[in-house]
Design an enzyme around this catalytic site. Structure first.
Site, PDB file in Angstrom:
ATOM      1  N   HIS A   1       0.816  -1.216   0.000  1.00 25.60           N
ATOM      2  CA  HIS A   1       0.000   0.000   0.000  1.00 25.60           C
ATOM      3  C   HIS A   1       0.849   1.266   0.000  1.00 25.60           C
ATOM      4  O   HIS A   1       0.368   2.335  -0.355  1.00 25.60           O
ATOM      5  CB  HIS A   1      -1.063  -0.008   1.111  1.00 25.60           C
ATOM      6  CG  HIS A   1      -0.591   0.310   2.484  1.00 25.60           C
ATOM      7  ND1 HIS A   1      -0.330  -0.646   3.428  1.00 25.60           N
ATOM      8  CD2 HIS A   1      -0.343   1.491   3.092  1.00 25.60           C
ATOM      9  CE1 HIS A   1       0.048  -0.062   4.557  1.00 25.60           C
ATOM     10  NE2 HIS A   1       0.044   1.230   4.380  1.00 25.60           N
TER      11      HIS A   1
ATOM     12  N   ASP B   1       1.079  -7.653   2.211  1.00 22.47           N
ATOM     13  CA  ASP B   1       1.238  -6.226   1.949  1.00 22.47           C
ATOM     14  C   ASP B   1       2.709  -5.802   1.801  1.00 22.47           C
ATOM     15  O   ASP B   1       3.269  -5.145   2.663  1.00 22.47           O
ATOM     16  CB  ASP B   1       0.580  -5.455   3.110  1.00 22.47           C
ATOM     17  CG  ASP B   1       0.277  -4.010   2.750  1.00 22.47           C
ATOM     18  OD1 ASP B   1       0.822  -3.520   1.751  1.00 22.47           O
ATOM     19  OD2 ASP B   1      -0.498  -3.377   3.490  1.00 22.47           O
TER      20      ASP B   1
ATOM     21  N   SER C   1       3.920   2.162   8.498  1.00 17.21           N
ATOM     22  CA  SER C   1       3.713   1.185   7.434  1.00 17.21           C
ATOM     23  C   SER C   1       5.022   0.915   6.726  1.00 17.21           C
ATOM     24  O   SER C   1       5.722   1.847   6.338  1.00 17.21           O
ATOM     25  CB  SER C   1       2.702   1.701   6.425  1.00 17.21           C
ATOM     26  OG  SER C   1       1.431   1.358   6.834  1.00 17.21           O
TER      27      SER C   1
END
Ligand code: ARG
Ligand code: GLU
Length: 734
Positions: free
Chosen positions: A98, A234, A669
């Protein structure tokens, strides 16, 4: 008599201490609390003992040092909002899917759909160049509080204080980068009670190396986002290139892979419950120390309205995305970013209520106030503090709400054609000025031409139209009448107050809802064209929102924000005196931090306990061709069927994700998740639903960060993608 008095006072003090201790225990839920985003340069002083007692085998110098290569040299800020880490000596880095999403999307089209099919560069020549992507390494950080506060005194006004501080910062930064190719910044900590200098090295040639298909990298999509159990692969891979001297250089085919002093060894060993874990990355922003009024504001006036507005916008997108694959690609990235905060706000509302954060904060403030009132000196310094907070928050809450709504219009997720029209303003000003500057006009036109191209590449008019409609309606319903932009009176007089009719007219007449007409508008150089701009409904709409934002709302909001910040400066210092035994960690501010804790499951709701890991079995269980988010790629199903797991298999399956109680937030992230030996065991990518209010208050019982198990990453690269050659440059350890 005197002794008697003293005794009573002592007793009182003792009771107070006990009460505080009790309260702190309630707030932090006992001593197992591991919340905190710690400052790398201070680990030695505050944290290393606890880290080692939890299972960390290395030293503070191994994490951060300026005298030798250390872990920090392998951690980078990816773009401006994520983290990444080096996993080879040849500049290979891993971050989240992402985080690379908009880059992957930018290289995708119906014919070359890397979002759907994944992308793997089979040699360096295949790697894809990204003109706007950069990565940043921290070279060193330093406490510069004394330099920054030199000449500041308590009697200064906020503005005077700011002027002195800014001057000192400018000087500190200039001195720090003199004669180097580094950049630097000074950031406030604890609301400006402390300042740190950061010296950075920024690389601009960062190429896409690999990404799994979205059916892996975004598996579960927004359905599973912010939730555990999770099965999202991810991750994406990039490579940093440098000039021949190994220093940053703009893109050139002659650049060579960056040779870093260190990279993370990748562990094949996996994790067990109770294992030490540490997350090293760039958390963006938290508000741990705000007063109860802030929580009340979020719960009552900010979040509910934003959630409602975004629900309407997302519905507008989803309807068209579901029926047309081309539209799905175009809106994938926009949809994901809208949906992400939308869902987090909902989780925060639940979590704040469940943990009773408002009440806990109010109790704390009560204790704090009693403590202030015990001393004349403190009463003089802080006697009005909490009352001042309350006063300012009454007005601040209104401005914050209206401002957030306005940003939903004029920010990225707003009405796109209106935004485009709005960006013609500069050109209009140029044309209207006395002396035409042809050169500037040519430049500005080139910029606009590019903006038009970028917008229409991913544009679907019916969606924009629907968003315009729901946004206008919603704004009118929820924002106090005095704050309505002038477009509403325009709608009243010209369209009988009917938003629908205005929007239909807008999308029939505006030059900005279609690429050709936007371009011909740009090519029409007459002054009349600029008059046309003023009458274009897209421009009328955007301008009215922009004007009220810049002329009324934002200036007042900033004044109130500054006021509240200056109260926070005092409150923070006061709290440190109030609890002298406690080590306070600073709020996240997009600077490099260390969070540590242990791998741990949690009780989600009464009767449901969540295990600490998920596996490939869960992916197969979720498989459902009817639900877009749950379509498992055939190849993955085949590997599962044949149990072809190679060295990545454990107990007849492949581990996929795991959770731990590391305190993380947006920006973390892509952060490396590291075991006690300093090896990479996972990639951080999310938090679990029940604990997402940890930006405001961490709940040790339920706040969990979600990480991708590095073994799943290797499995996908090797077995699924057949890109096993990438493993050759990594350092795999058992
Ligand atoms: N919640 C994660 C974060 O805050 C992942 C977001 C991207 N994924 C998505 N489904 N929108 O960034
Ligand atoms: N997904 C988040 C990010 O992009 C991390 C999750 C969180 O907010 O903790 O930074």
């Amino acid at each position: 008599m005197i002794t008697q008095l003293l005794l009573t006072e002592n007793k009182q003090a003792m009771f107070r201490k006990i009460k505080i201790l009790l309260l702190i225990t309630i707030i932090s839920h006992g001593l197992t609390a591991r919340d905190g985003m710690w400052i790398p340069v201070l680990l030695e002083k505050y944290n290393i003992g606890e880290m080692q007692s939890l299972g960390f085998k290395l030293s503070a110098q191994d994490v951060y040092s300026i005298n030798k290569a250390s872990m920090k040299d392998a951690v980078l800020m990816f773009g401006s909002g994520c983290t990444g880490e080096l996993i080879s000596g040849k500049g290979l880095l891993v971050t989240n899917h992402h985080c690379g999403y908009s880059v992957i999307q930018s290289h995708s089209s119906i014919n070359n759909d890397y979002l759907t099919n994944g992308f793997w560069a089979m040699s360096s020549a295949d790697e894809l160049v990204n003109p706007t992507l950069k990565v940043t390494f921290l070279k060193r950080m330093e406490d510069v509080t004394l330099q920054v506060l030199a000449g500041v005194n308590p009697n200064m006004s906020v503005a005077e204080r700011k002027t002195v501080i800014n001057k000192n910062i400018k000087h500190t930064v200039e001195k720090a980068v003199q004669g180097t190719h580094y950049s630097a910044s000074v950031e406030p900590f604890y609301y400006g009670n402390q300042y740190f200098l950061f010296v950075n090295e920024v690389f601009n040639d960062v190429r896409l190396v690999g990404a799994p298909p979205s059916a892996i990298g975004k598996f579960g999509g927004d359905t599973d986002n912010w939730m555990w159990p999770r099965h999202t692969g991810d991750f994406s891979l990039f490579r940093i290139y440098a000039g021949k001297d190994n220093k940053p250089a703009p893109y050139s085919p002659d650049n060579v892979p960056y040779k870093s002093p260190v990279h993370f060894p990748v562990s094949l060993k996996g994790v067990q419950e109770g294992d030490f874990t540490m997350v090293f990355g760039y958390p963006g922003s938290t508000n741990q120390y705000v007063v109860s009024h802030h929580i009340k504001m979020l719960l009552n006036s900010v979040y509910p309205g934003l959630v409602e507005l975004r629900t309407a916008k997302l519905n507008a997108m989803n309807a068209f995305m579901e029926s047309d694959p081309a539209v799905r690609i175009k809106y994938a990235s926009k949809n994901a970013s809208l949906a992400n905060s939308w869902k987090r706000w909902k989780g925060e509302i639940n979590g704040l209520n469940k943990l009773n954060v408002l009440k806990l904060k109010q109790q704390y403030e009560q204790e704090f106030l009693e403590w202030i009132n015990e001393s004349e000196e403190r009463k003089n310094q802080m006697g009005n503090l909490l009352a001042d907070f309350e006063n300012y928050y009454t007005e601040y809450a209104i401005y914050r709400k209206v401002r957030d709504y306005l940003l939903e219009f004029i920010g990225r997720a707003g009405v796109e054609s209106a935004r485009l029209a709005g960006s013609f303003e500069k050109l209009a000003v140029m044309y209207n000025s006395e002396k035409l500057n042809e050169e500037d006009i040519t430049k500005e036109k080139a910029r606009l031409k590019n903006e038009i191209k970028l917008m229409f590449k991913d544009y679907h008019k019916p969606i924009d139209m629907e968003i315009a409609k729901v946004s206008l309606e919603h704004f009118k319903r929820n924002v106090p009448g005095g704050f309505l932009p002038t477009v509403y009176s325009h709608i009243d007089t010209k369209f009988n107050g009917e938003i629908n009719r205005f929007v239909t007219h807008y999308f029939n007449k505006s030059a900005f809802t279609n690429e050709n007409s936007a371009n011909s508008f740009l090519n029409d150089t007459s002054a009349r064209a600029m008059e046309k701009l003023e009458n274009d409904p897209a421009y009328i709409l955007f301008n009215s929102f922009r004007n009220i934002y810049y002329e009324e709302i934002n200036p007042r909001f900033q004044v109130l924000q500054n006021k509240i910040d200056s109260l926070n400066l005092i409150y923070m210092a006061g709290r440190m005196q109030f609890e002298p035994q406690k080590v306070f960690y600073p709020d996240a501010n997009s600077t490099l931090r260390v969070s540590y804790g242990q791998v741990q499951g949690y009780e989600a709701t009464d009767g449901i306990y969540f295990k600490y890991f998920s596996t490939l079995e869960g992916i197969i269980e979720k498989d459902n061709p009817d639900i877009y988010d749950y379509r498992v790629p055939e190849k993955l199903k085949e590997l599962h069927k044949a149990k072809d797991y190679g060295r990545y298999g454990v107990n007849g399956t492949v581990p996929v994700c795991f959770i731990a109680n590391n305190h993380t937030t947006g920006g973390n992230s892509g952060s490396p998740v590291i075991n006690g030996r300093g090896e990479l065991i996972g990639i951080n990518f999310d938090r679990a639903w029940e604990g997402v209010m940890s930006d405001l208050m961490f709940n040790p019982e339920q706040s969990r960060n979600i990480s991708l198990d590095i073994r799943y990453v290797l499995f996908i690269i090797d077995k699924f993608a057949g890109a096993g050659y990438l493993l050759d440059e990594m350092t795999l350890v058992n």
